[in-house]
Design an enzyme around this catalytic site. Structure first.
Site, PDB file in Angstrom:
ATOM      1  N   SER A 542       0.834  -1.201   0.000  1.00  0.00           N
ATOM      2  CA  SER A 542       0.000   0.000   0.000  1.00  0.00           C
ATOM      3  C   SER A 542       0.875   1.260   0.000  1.00  0.00           C
ATOM      4  CB  SER A 542      -0.971  -0.036   1.178  1.00  0.00           C
ATOM      5  OG  SER A 542      -1.971   0.942   1.030  1.00  0.00           O
ATOM      6  N   ASP A 628     -10.214  -3.973  -4.640  1.00  0.00           N
ATOM      7  CA  ASP A 628      -9.552  -3.156  -3.630  1.00  0.00           C
ATOM      8  C   ASP A 628     -10.084  -1.722  -3.671  1.00  0.00           C
ATOM      9  OD1 ASP A 628      -7.833  -1.862  -1.910  1.00  0.00           O
ATOM     10  OD2 ASP A 628      -5.997  -2.536  -2.892  1.00  0.00           O
ATOM     11  N   HIS A 665      -7.384  -5.751  -0.107  1.00  0.00           N
ATOM     12  CA  HIS A 665      -6.204  -4.899  -0.107  1.00  0.00           C
ATOM     13  C   HIS A 665      -4.983  -5.644   0.418  1.00  0.00           C
ATOM     14  CE1 HIS A 665      -4.146  -1.063  -0.123  1.00  0.00           C
ATOM     15  NE2 HIS A 665      -3.868  -1.160   1.167  1.00  0.00           N
TER      16      HIS A 665
END
Length: 690
Positions: A542, A628, A665
């Site tokens: 991320s 996501d 995610h």
């Protein structure tokens, strides 16, 4: 497939502040069949390119799974009538929520057979889709312990269906909330449940009140946050007398309280809203039968101070009524305050470590005992306090903490079959960054792996949002260390390991410090002769994926391999597009490119806008997920396409592992699903470092 897919190119150019930015893959942001087809081709190529690793993946997965106990039981947490815990049955991917009755208020051990509160494994099996992805949102037992509010997501898009279960019969009630978010809280009489709802940009912006046994259509809106920079949450307090609602941006927050005994009263603001001031409130009962609030705030104290405030009743109040109870300490960051009948536990960070500090109610400036541990679920105000000690290589140990005597007693030890923590070594070192700042790094290795420059290394980093990845037992990590790899966690600026100032020095216009710190740790490991300078890999997820993209572009010579998981890499374009989920809430973290200065620093490091020169690039593994909502899948897809376009000879060494079905995610769900994913990533890394 023997060659990677080639994405279509369509002429398109962004132009902001007079700066042209060609973007031939902008079409991917629209999604649709064209993107889906391209993603499937990417996954096919990844599977083909990694087929030679199947045997190693299977071996790694088997090793990792072997470190999981057949029946994985968690530590218990006591309510009034029951002790609760989670239990993963043999071969089960998910842990069920369980409980056992306790004989009396003074007995800590259960005396009746276990009862399944929530069969999560069955919940993960959709009759229409079979067994697949599952993530639980809330699992909140009512004060009466007769009801359960629970929510789940079967796609990975963080849209949670909220349901209510009568624990006396085991049957779900008729009312279902189709769209909810993570937080929720019961009223004191168990008749009402407050929950959050997110908008189409996945921002939790409303708190609703549901009366059990009534249609969801009759639910009442309690609070709505119109400012798109803020997200709302709700929770109960341990005292059971108040519910706390709060709305928070990256820099500012506001808290409200609702009377838990009459949730139709309130919410009332605890201290109003002031730009740049963050605070959180905890309710405590007083010996005289009244109560007040403990407020942790950065108002006039970057690293936090503790205040007391009256409970607002019938009207909002401002911060003028707050009284300082514990001033800011230059040596530690005050994170939170938890009130119990026997004292207050303060969570602080000092010297890069988390500690719990016990302070008496009548002298909040004191500190009678400190424990380097985390507070586990301890829901009773007058009940036992349970803390957890663990590290990346040491499974968790739970201890009850008698706040009156200070005695700690072990009540649970996490099982890890075949794992011996004594086979490994952990140490902390520092390395100077580009501006001279010393960056801490945690170094883990097998005892037989020397730090003499001969071993390969995998560097991990995040460094954003002031977040701290507290060390937690990882059953996958020993498989890497057992093969002679040195694992290093870089505590880069932008994270919160070293306090609030450490975070502020790695955000907005200072974001380059995060990237410099990461490279500095890798360079230091090589310069000091600790690891093989030609076999250093790096990994992050991320915002940590952005970190990988930045150091891939800025120092391609440093890495043998890079793993960028769900990376936020099309930074400028995303921050310009307020229609993308969560963009507006991110401006205070990264910058608002509508402002020229912000645009300039974002453009300077945006990986999509700054591919490295052709030739000399390290191998690259990128991940993404179709559903996501945090990093839209087109970002890594565009980045991979641009990187391949700008270095065709290198392009087969760039792989994109994308989840085209259900997936989140953070990757696949479930104990075994997650370890299977880790085995894939580790196999690719080991292959590159060999």
């Amino acid at each position: 497939m023997t060659q990677p897919p080639v994405a279509d190119r369509e002429p398109f150019e962004h132009r902001e502040h007079g700066v042209p930015r060609p973007d031939p893959y902008a079409w991917m942001a629209a999604g649709g069949d064209a993107l889906t087809g391209h993603l499937r081709a990417e996954r096919t190529y990844y599977d083909s390119a990694c087929a030679h690793l199947d045997s190693l993946v299977s071996t790694l997965r088997a090793e990792m799974v072997a470190r999981l106990p057949e029946s994985d039981l968690s530590a218990r947490w006591r309510r009034t009538r029951y002790a609760y815990y989670t239990a993963a049955r043999t071969g089960s991917d998910y842990a069920d929520l369980m409980r056992e009755t306790v004989g009396s208020a003074t007995e800590s051990e259960p005396d009746h057979a276990p009862e399944v509160v929530l069969d999560v494994e069955s919940l993960a099996t959709d009759p229409d889709r079979g067994t697949g992805y599952l993530d639980l949102g809330v699992t909140v037992v009512s004060p009466s312990e007769d009801l359960l509010a629970y929510s789940f997501d079967r796609d990975g898009d963080e849209v949670y269906e909220l349901r209510f279960r009568d624990l006396r019969t085991g049957a779900d009630l008729d009312e279902v909330v189709p769209r909810s978010y993570y937080s929720g809280a019961w009223s004191a009489d168990s008749a009402w449940f407050l929950y959050t709802v997110h908008d189409e940009q996945y921002r939790p912006f409303q708190v609703w009140r549901h009366r059990v046994g009534t249609p969801v259509a009759d639910d009442v809106l309690v609070l709505e946050e119109p400012d798109e920079r803020f997200e709302v949450q709700v929770r109960g307090t341990r005292s059971g007398d108040c519910l706390v609602l709060w709305s928070e941006s990256n820099t500012t927050s506001e808290c409200w309280v609702v009377d838990a005994h009459d949730v139709t009263r309130g919410p009332w603001s605890v201290g109003g809203r002031r730009a740049g001031v963050r605070y959180h409130a905890e309710h405590r009962r007083r010996a005289d039968g009244g109560g007040d609030l403990l407020v942790v705030t950065d108002d006039g104290a970057v690293e936090g101070r503790l205040m007391t405030a009256p409970v607002p009743d019938g009207a909002d109040q401002d911060a003028s009524v707050w009284v300082e109870a514990r001033p800011e300490s230059p040596d530690e960051t005050l994170v939170r305050a938890d009130a119990f009948a026997a004292g207050v536990l303060l969570t602080v960070r000092t010297g890069g470590h988390r500690e719990l500090v016990l302070v008496p109610h009548d002298d909040l400036r004191a500190g009678s005992q400190r424990v380097e541990a985390d507070l586990l679920r301890s829901p009773r105000y007058d009940g036992p306090v349970t803390v957890l000690e663990e590290s990346w290589l040491r499974p968790g140990v739970a201890r009850t903490w008698d706040l009156g005597t200070g005695v700690l007693e072990t009540v649970w030890e996490q099982e890890a079959p075949g794992h011996d923590p004594e086979r490994y070594v952990s140490e902390r070192r520092t390395f100077p960054s580009a501006d001279g700042t010393l960056v801490p790094a945690t170094i883990l290795r097998h005892r037989d792996t020397p730090l003499d420059g001969s071993a390969p290394a995998l560097l991990y980093g995040y460094g954003s949002y002031g977040a701290v990845d507290e060390p937690t037992w990882d059953p996958a990590l020993p498989s890497l260390l057992d093969r002679g790899v040195v694992w290093v966690y870089a505590h880069n600026r932008g994270g919160g390991e070293m306090g609030r100032r450490w975070y502020l020095d790695g955000k907005l216009e200072h974001k380059q410090h995060t990237f410099d710190d990461h490279v500095a740790v890798a360079d230091g490991l090589a310069r000091d002769g600790l690891v093989d300078p030609d076999r250093i890999a790096t990994r992050g997820l991320s915002a940590g994926g952005l970190l990988q993209g930045a150091v891939f572009s800025q120092r391609p010579d440093r890495w043998r391999a890079v793993v960028a998981e769900v990376p936020f890499v099309d930074v400028v374009t995303t921050m310009f597009d307020a229609s993308i989920p969560l963009t507006v809430t991110e401006w205070d973290e990264w910058g608002d490119p509508r402002r020229k200065d912000d645009f300039d620093w974002l453009l300077a490091y945006s990986p999509y806008d700054n591919p490295p020169p052709a030739g000399g690039r390290p191998d690259l593994l990128v991940t993404g997920a179709l559903h996501d909502p945090r990093v839209m899948v087109h970002e890594p897809a565009k980045w991979v396409a641009r990187l391949r376009e700008t270095d065709p000879d290198w392009s087969p060494r760039c792989l994109f592992r994308v989840e085209t079905g259900a997936g989140a995610h953070t990757g696949p769900s479930g104990r075994f699903g997650h370890l299977a994913y880790e085995a894939e990533v580790y196999a690719w890394i080991l292959d590159r470092l060999s």
